[in-house]
Design an enzyme around this catalytic site. Structure first.
Site, PDB file in Angstrom:
ATOM      1  CG  LEU A 108      -2.126   0.869   1.244  1.00  0.00           C
ATOM      2  CD1 LEU A 108      -3.036   0.607   0.052  1.00  0.00           C
ATOM      3  CD2 LEU A 108      -2.923   0.672   2.532  1.00  0.00           C
ATOM      4  CG  ASP A 109       1.511   3.338  -3.650  1.00  0.00           C
ATOM      5  OD1 ASP A 109       2.506   2.594  -3.770  1.00  0.00           O
ATOM      6  OD2 ASP A 109       0.675   3.512  -4.551  1.00  0.00           O
ATOM      7  NE  ARG A 110       6.303   8.849   3.314  1.00  0.00           N
ATOM      8  CZ  ARG A 110       6.978   9.944   3.066  1.00  0.00           C
ATOM      9  NH1 ARG A 110       7.552  10.137   1.908  1.00  0.00           N
ATOM     10  NH2 ARG A 110       7.105  10.865   3.994  1.00  0.00           N
ATOM     11  CB  SER A 155      -2.560   4.492  -0.291  1.00  0.00           C
ATOM     12  OG  SER A 155      -2.385   4.933  -1.627  1.00  0.00           O
TER      13      SER A 155
END
Length: 185
Positions: free
Chosen positions: A45-47, A49
């Site tokens: 999960l992207d930073r 997000s």
């Protein structure tokens, strides 16, 4: 007995336990929230997000959750810039052409802002004369930054992205930084 940890990853937290040496102590990582040796993230999960991240101490289970061949559907709440159109929703449902190819069709629906949602820290940037709208989007692929690229491709840049579900696992009422441990047989 293996274990699965459902974690609500806050905004601006890296989806790894250690950071690059040049950033040491400057950015939050999973280690700031999870003190369980032997647990690893099953997927990313992207930073920038937020939301549901699954971690496990079982390599086989980790592979099963993260491997695109298993096509675990992932559901996101997406706040976009602008007033979403029916045409944009239809494009998302049919598949969107990105630089790395056509996405699989997604389940997409416009929705009101969720009442239960926590405020983001820091808040999204808002422009006084441009409205925002909310979308629930379910995808079965995991291309890099796919949801953000899909909404941008249909003319509605993502401002906020919260994953609420992976397969059968749901965020439910976990607050940012909270987790719950499940035993798997």
């Amino acid at each position: 007995m293996s274990h699965l940890l459902l974690f609500n990853k806050p905004f601006n937290v890296l989806c790894q336990f250690t950071d690059e040496p040049q950033y040491k102590g400057q950015r939050e990582t999973l280690a700031d929230y999870i003190q369980r040796p032997g647990f690893y993230a099953a997927g990313r999960l992207d930073r920038d997000s937020e939301g549901l991240l699954l971690l496990t101490d079982d390599g086989k289970l980790q592979h099963q959750i993260a491997d695109p061949k298993h096509k675990q559907p992932k559901t996101y709440l997406v706040q976009v810039e602008g007033e979403l159109t029916k045409q944009a929703i239809q494009q998302l449902q049919q598949g969107v052409e990105l630089k790395d190819g056509l996405t699989q069709p997604a389940k997409a629906r416009k929705m009101p802002e969720p009442k239960w949602l926590w405020p983001r820290n820091p808040p999204i940037r808002e422009r006084k004369n441009i409205p925002t709208s909310w979308l629930e989007l379910t995808i079965t692929e995991g291309k890099n930054r796919q949801v953000r690229r899909m909404t941008a491709a249909v003319g509605f840049p993502t401002l906020r992205l919260i994953r609420t579900r992976i397969g059968d696992y749901q965020l439910k009422n976990l607050q940012p930084g909270e987790s719950i441990l499940l035993e798997k047989s």
